[in-house]
Design a protein around this motif. Structure first.
Motif, PDB file in Angstrom:
ATOM      1  N   GLU A 213      47.918  42.368  52.115  1.00  0.00           N
ATOM      2  CA  GLU A 213      48.537  42.224  50.801  1.00  0.00           C
ATOM      3  C   GLU A 213      47.483  42.238  49.698  1.00  0.00           C
ATOM      4  OE1 GLU A 213      51.818  39.663  50.625  1.00  0.00           O
ATOM      5  OE2 GLU A 213      51.706  39.341  48.474  1.00  0.00           O
TER       6      GLU A 213
ATOM      7  N   THR B 183      46.258  45.751  49.160  1.00  0.00           N
ATOM      8  CA  THR B 183      47.211  46.574  48.407  1.00  0.00           C
ATOM      9  C   THR B 183      47.128  46.243  46.913  1.00  0.00           C
ATOM     10  OG1 THR B 183      48.655  46.622  50.339  1.00  0.00           O
ATOM     11  CG2 THR B 183      49.632  47.270  48.244  1.00  0.00           C
ATOM     12  N   MET B 184      47.063  44.954  46.597  1.00  0.00           N
ATOM     13  CA  MET B 184      46.944  44.572  45.186  1.00  0.00           C
ATOM     14  C   MET B 184      45.652  45.115  44.571  1.00  0.00           C
ATOM     15  SD  MET B 184      48.278  40.667  44.869  1.00  0.00           S
ATOM     16  CE  MET B 184      49.556  40.013  45.924  1.00  0.00           C
TER      17      MET B 184
ATOM     18  N   THR C 103      43.976  47.700  45.522  1.00  0.00           N
ATOM     19  CA  THR C 103      44.092  49.159  45.400  1.00  0.00           C
ATOM     20  C   THR C 103      44.828  49.518  44.111  1.00  0.00           C
ATOM     21  OG1 THR C 103      44.172  49.320  47.800  1.00  0.00           O
ATOM     22  CG2 THR C 103      44.966  51.214  46.570  1.00  0.00           C
ATOM     23  N   ILE C 104      45.884  48.780  43.822  1.00  0.00           N
ATOM     24  CA  ILE C 104      46.649  49.042  42.595  1.00  0.00           C
ATOM     25  C   ILE C 104      45.802  48.728  41.365  1.00  0.00           C
ATOM     26  CG2 ILE C 104      48.617  48.215  41.235  1.00  0.00           C
ATOM     27  CD1 ILE C 104      50.101  47.873  43.948  1.00  0.00           C
ATOM     28  N   LYS C 105      45.124  47.601  41.409  1.00  0.00           N
ATOM     29  CA  LYS C 105      44.270  47.209  40.274  1.00  0.00           C
ATOM     30  C   LYS C 105      43.205  48.285  40.014  1.00  0.00           C
ATOM     31  CE  LYS C 105      41.768  44.439  37.455  1.00  0.00           C
ATOM     32  NZ  LYS C 105      42.151  44.234  36.045  1.00  0.00           N
TER      33      LYS C 105
ATOM     34  N   ALA D 184      43.260  51.396  40.840  1.00  0.00           N
ATOM     35  CA  ALA D 184      43.846  52.675  40.427  1.00  0.00           C
ATOM     36  C   ALA D 184      44.186  52.665  38.937  1.00  0.00           C
ATOM     37  CB  ALA D 184      45.097  52.969  41.251  1.00  0.00           C
ATOM     38  N   LEU D 185      44.695  51.552  38.441  1.00  0.00           N
ATOM     39  CA  LEU D 185      45.137  51.516  37.049  1.00  0.00           C
ATOM     40  C   LEU D 185      44.044  51.048  36.096  1.00  0.00           C
ATOM     41  CD1 LEU D 185      48.797  50.161  37.373  1.00  0.00           C
ATOM     42  CD2 LEU D 185      47.975  52.512  37.404  1.00  0.00           C
TER      43      LEU D 185
ATOM     44  N   TRP E 107      52.915  45.387  55.768  1.00  0.00           N
ATOM     45  CA  TRP E 107      52.909  44.357  54.717  1.00  0.00           C
ATOM     46  C   TRP E 107      54.072  43.418  54.985  1.00  0.00           C
ATOM     47  CZ3 TRP E 107      56.351  44.114  50.091  1.00  0.00           C
ATOM     48  CH2 TRP E 107      56.118  42.939  49.370  1.00  0.00           C
TER      49      TRP E 107
ATOM     50  N   TYR F 288      50.708  40.654  42.181  1.00  0.00           N
ATOM     51  CA  TYR F 288      51.548  41.768  41.758  1.00  0.00           C
ATOM     52  C   TYR F 288      52.848  41.829  42.543  1.00  0.00           C
ATOM     53  CZ  TYR F 288      47.047  43.158  39.771  1.00  0.00           C
ATOM     54  OH  TYR F 288      45.865  43.172  39.096  1.00  0.00           O
TER      55      TYR F 288
ATOM     56  N   ALA G 289      46.703  56.181  45.017  1.00  0.00           N
ATOM     57  CA  ALA G 289      45.996  54.989  45.489  1.00  0.00           C
ATOM     58  C   ALA G 289      46.595  54.472  46.793  1.00  0.00           C
ATOM     59  CB  ALA G 289      46.047  53.898  44.412  1.00  0.00           C
TER      60      ALA G 289
END
Lengths: 489, 476
Positions: free
Chosen positions: A464, A467-468, A470-472, A474-475, B177, B190, B461
């Motif tokens: 988890e 994944t967070m 990766t998003i951070k 990317a943006l 997940w 998030y 991503a």
């Protein structure tokens, strides 16, 4: 902030005089605060426990100015701490002491742009104070349900960025459920216009929900389209002495249909919490002398005015309470007969924080578990805390319909704060371990910010967190948006 | 390639593999039969661990995956591409209900459970799972969640995404997940859940979900009203929230053209009102509280009658009937639910599943009707939909007697006119059906570059090799 937290690595590019002038050219003198005294309130959190630094506080007046400020910072690698009303409890809006960039305050963007009573929506800028929005809705015979202690000073942009909770979540949901559209300035300065007042829109990924609750780490919310509801016209409030927490959740379970889905709030209070308020908060009165350790404050409300001769909320509640007394769940109950009686009941609930401070040193955990596990959590949690420090005085309470317990403790009689603090890490670990073993959340409504950065990293799975991250990345590849909050990148 | 198939077989066994061309076929075409794709194999894992192992294998071998639930989508999102280089990963063997928590109003299910089974299980436990749509007998919950399905009760309960507490998702790299948290409040980082919901399988595969339940309704009332205009319909609904004590569960608008088609093509239907009218509203109120017997209780039907009476005095309603029996209520609903079938029997049509802000619905309808007839004089607009959601099926029936090819020559002009208008209203070109394959170019055309760039950044991503349902929703 917790003494044990190691400051995360964040970009430390300085604001040079040339950049300061470039900022001034965008927002003007009115939009810049550079002197130490002026900056002070913006670099200190609401509780005064976290103090950071910033080169300058920038207060843009429009989304275009916000966009240009962010773009300038992006191009120069300067870190930004977005801030609204600065009332958060986790330090999410406060810069780290190592911060050398700017605080971007949205407080000057405070206009209500449009109210659409027929479409039950309202378009607002992110610096609007929550209470102003509640009042604006009410003046149109509509209701904006978000309601919490700081409503007189918190701003909607912060409420949405932290996905705020409050006392009406049971019926209306968290802040994220109250939103139809957003406008967001992205970490590169682009403006995402997602300001759609649509109830249905299945066109690609749901970006709106990603920005809400991200605590300003993925972008800055500048405008929102909020949902409205009909104004309440018939309200009943009751104070119930209940057998135990298990009875409390069963009562709520049955109240949904008995009230025709009109349960607005359902707050459980321990006797310790109630007694503490009656001891310390002037003007509060015990609504009920009952021999029990648990109380419920329940509010039912309907947007339909009670008509002559017909059964209103209070009558429905009376029938319901009679059934519940017969079932043995409710020991005794009183329905408020006047506005003053209802206010007294709410004052007891709302006085807990103040009473807790007056009582002396203590600590509290903002946790959630699935509703049916509340009784087990309370039993085991108290046992676990007392095993570490016998004599701790638990005073739990919470929004039971949300599974959200404010799990508070006062120090054993006579123990001072420094001594209590010796035990705090062990109790925190025991309580958070228990929550995790019960598939609960270590932060139900207050978010992560600075305070729980390492707790989140400890309790969430690597998958988890990855994944967070990766998003951070990317943006916000340069890690300039509220760096070092929520996650270490 | 046989090596790859052997590796798949080692994970899911023979029971989990469909290789025969004839058996594969139902998985390769969409429900509307707009597309016929091809696949290396249909893979039907029985557990989350098997799904994860299959995805990991595909990631290693760079084989793309088209995830599929009940295969009832309207936009081609669950149909593989024609090049035959993908596998279809069907979730339909994962069809167990894992847990029901009556007191906590939640249910934990695997992704392949049929929607109707979920509704029935909830009802058996005196609870309601409100998602309700035409395909409920065969669609599966994983597909409903991946497309954020709508239906006739969105007004009261929200879209599919509002009915979910937690998810388990197999991500593009094969990692699992575990977001199966039955929490109403959880502010810890998030919101991954809402990212996977509505992503149409392009970011990961939903394998389990914790669903929210509601009390089962015990008191209903259904009415059929003739209204002078869409404006009146919006106002009628606006006042109904308070009059019903927030118990409006459906509010559907229909034009006369649709009613004529239904009466003409569907047996056993009848016009509930004596005179012809231009517009109709079907409204349902329902409540979980049973009317108490014995005392002078006001039930929902009485409340509805009083409200429609007031509305008639104000001129918002021209004529109305309230169903007195379950059978009457069903007959009223049949007029609404048979629109799609009647339209199909009448001949070719073009569908537009659009939404605008509720209060903009009336001007949109009048401008949209004008735009449609300008694009093709003689076409027959067929407008119906969910007033409370601002969601209309703004469809266009071919002029009487026209063939499909003849009509489709005007397709781009008609759809272009409608979508341009929707965009000028700040509306959505896909309110509930999603993008899938059919609207990829429309999405690219109508959404701003900034929004598309953010979506692409997320896609790249989370799925760097573009193996999860490639070519759907967004071109990378």
């Amino acid at each position: 902030m917790p003494d044990t937290v190691i400051a995360p690595l964040i970009p430390t590019t300085p604001v040079t005089p040339a950049i300061l002038e470039a900022l001034r050219a965008i927002v003007g003198d009115k939009g810049l605060i550079a002197d130490a005294a002026g900056k002070q309130p913006f670099v200190t959190d609401w509780r005064g426990s976290i103090v950071g630094t910033a080169a300058v506080v920038v207060r843009p007046a429009t989304v275009e100015e916000t966009s240009r400020v962010v773009k300038l910072c992006h191009d120069n690698g300067i870190a930004i701490v977005p801030q609204a009303g600065n009332t958060g409890l986790m330090g999410g809006a406060t810069p780290w002491p190592s911060h050398t960039g700017i605080v971007l305050s949205v407080g000057r963007m405070n206009k209500v742009l449009n109210v659409d009573p027929v479409g039950y929506s309202m378009t607002v800028e992110s610096g609007c104070v929550l209470q102003t929005l509640q009042e604006t809705a009410a003046s149109h015979d509509r209701f904006f349900p978000l309601s919490l202690g700081a409503q007189g000073s918190c701003q909607i942009g912060g409420n949405l960025s932290t996905n705020a909770g409050g006392v009406q979540v049971l019926r209306y949901g968290n802040a994220r459920n109250l939103v139809m559209g957003l406008e967001v300035v992205l970490p590169n300065g682009d403006i995402w216009n997602g300001l759609r007042s649509l109830k249905k829109d299945n066109t690609g990924y749901d970006l709106k929900h990603l920005f809400m609750g991200a605590e300003g780490t993925l972008g800055i919310i500048t405008k929102a389209v909020l949902k409205l509801w009909p104004a309440s016209k018939d309200v009943a409030v009751a104070w119930l002495a209940v057998r135990d927490p298990q009875a409390a959740i069963e009562i709520l379970s049955e109240a949904h249909s008995a009230s025709e889905d009109n349960v607005e709030s359902c707050e459980m209070m321990s006797r310790n919490a109630t007694d503490m308020v009656l001891r310390h908060v002037p003007g509060t009165q015990d609504p009920l002398k009952a021999d029990t350790n648990w109380f419920l404050l329940m509010q039912w409300s309907s947007s339909r005015p009670k008509t002559e001769g017909a059964e209103g909320m209070a009558e429905k509640m009376e029938l319901f309470l009679a059934d519940q007394i017969e079932a043995g769940r409710v020991l005794d109950a009183v329905i408020a007969q006047s506005e003053a009686q209802a206010r007294n009941m709410w004052k007891i609930r709302e006085g807990v924080a103040e009473a807790g401070r007056a009582e002396g040193p203590g600590f509290s955990f903002d946790i959630s578990v699935s509703v049916s596990k509340i009784p087990e959590f309370i039993d085991k949690g108290i046992a676990a805390a007392l095993a570490i420090l016998p004599g701790l005085r638990p005073h739990p309470l919470g929004h039971i319909g949300d599974g959200n317990v404010h799990f508070g403790f006062s120090a054993p009689a006579g123990m001072d704060r420094p001594t209590l603090q010796q035990y705090a890490p062990a109790v925190t670990r025991a309580v958070n371990d228990l929550i995790t073993s019960m598939a609960g959340s270590i932060s139900a409504e207050h978010g992560i910010g600075i305070e729980k950065l390492d707790e989140l990293a400890h309790y969430r799975s690597k998958i988890e967190l990855d994944t967070m991250r990766t998003i951070k990345r990317a943006l916000d590849p340069k890690n300039i948006m509220n760096p070092g909050k929520v996650l270490r990148v | 390639m046989s090596d790859f198939i052997d590796k798949l077989r080692a994970i899911v066994g023979d029971k989990g593999l469909v290789l025969d061309a004839g058996d594969k076929r139902p998985y390769l075409t969409d429900w509307r039969e707009n597309y016929l794709g091809a696949a290396l194999a249909i893979v039907r894992p029985a557990t989350t661990e098997e799904v994860a192992a299959v995805v990991k294998l595909c990631a290693a071998e760079k084989v793309a995956i088209c995830p599929q639930g009940g295969n009832t989508g309207m936009s081609g999102g669950a149909t593989p591409q024609e090049d035959g280089r993908e596998i279809v990963l069907s979730l339909t063997r994962m069809n167990r209900i894992l847990d029901i928590d009556k007191v906590g109003y939640s249910m934990t299910v695997e992704a392949g459970v049929v929607l109707k089974t979920i509704q029935q299980t909830a009802a058996d436990n005196d609870r309601l799972f409100p998602l309700s749509l035409g395909a409920e007998g065969s669609c599966t919950i994983g597909g409903n969640l991946s497309t954020n399905a709508g239906g006739v009760q969105v007004l009261h309960y929200g879209n599919a995404r509002n009915l979910v507490l937690g998810l388990e998702v197999v991500q593009a790299d094969g990692s699992i997940w575990n977001g199966l948290r039955a929490l109403k409040k959880d502010n810890t980082g998030y919101d991954l859940r809402d990212l996977y919901l509505g992503a149409e399988g392009t970011l990961g595969i939903i394998t389990k979900a914790i669903l929210k339940l509601w009390p089962k309704p015990k008191d209903h009332s259904t009415s059929w009203s003739a209204v002078p205009s869409p404006d009146a319909a919006v106002e009628l609904l606006s006042g109904a929230y308070a009059a019903s004590e927030d118990n409006v569960t459906s509010c559907e608008l229909m034009g006369r053209q649709g009613i004529d088609l239904v009466l003409q093509h569907v047996r056993g239907t009848a016009d509930p009102l004596a005179e012809r009218h231009e517009w109709y509203v079907l409204m349902e109120w329902s409540s979980a509280r049973p009317p108490r017997e014995g005392d002078n209780q006001v039930n929902l039907r009485d409340k509805m009658e009083a409200y429609l009476g007031e509305a008639m005095e104000k001129g918002l309603v021209l004529d109305a009937v309230i169903a007195q029996t379950e059978a009457q209520s069903k007959a009223l609903w049949a007029l609404r639910e048979n629109h799609t079938e009647a339209s199909k029997k009448e001949g070719p049509s073009i569908k537009h599943d659009i939404s605008v802000a509720v209060s903009k619905l009336p001007p949109f309808v009048s401008e949209g009707l004008a735009a449609m007839t300008r694009a093709l004089p003689g076409c027959r607009p067929l407008v119906f939909g969910h007033v409370g959601d601002g969601n209309l099926h703004f469809n266009c029936q071919a002029p009487a007697g026209w063939s499909k090819p003849q009509f489709m020559e005007h397709g781009d002009a008609i759809s272009g006119a409608i979508y341009d208008l929707v965009t000028s209203y700040g509306g959505s070109i896909s309110a509930e059906h999603g993008i899938g394959r059919i609207k990829v170019d429309e999405l690219t055309h109508y959404r701003g570059k900034i929004e598309l760039d953010v979506m692409r950044s997320l896609k790249r991503a989370l799925d760097p090799d573009n193996l999860m349902n490639p070519g759907k929703v967004i071109r990378v």
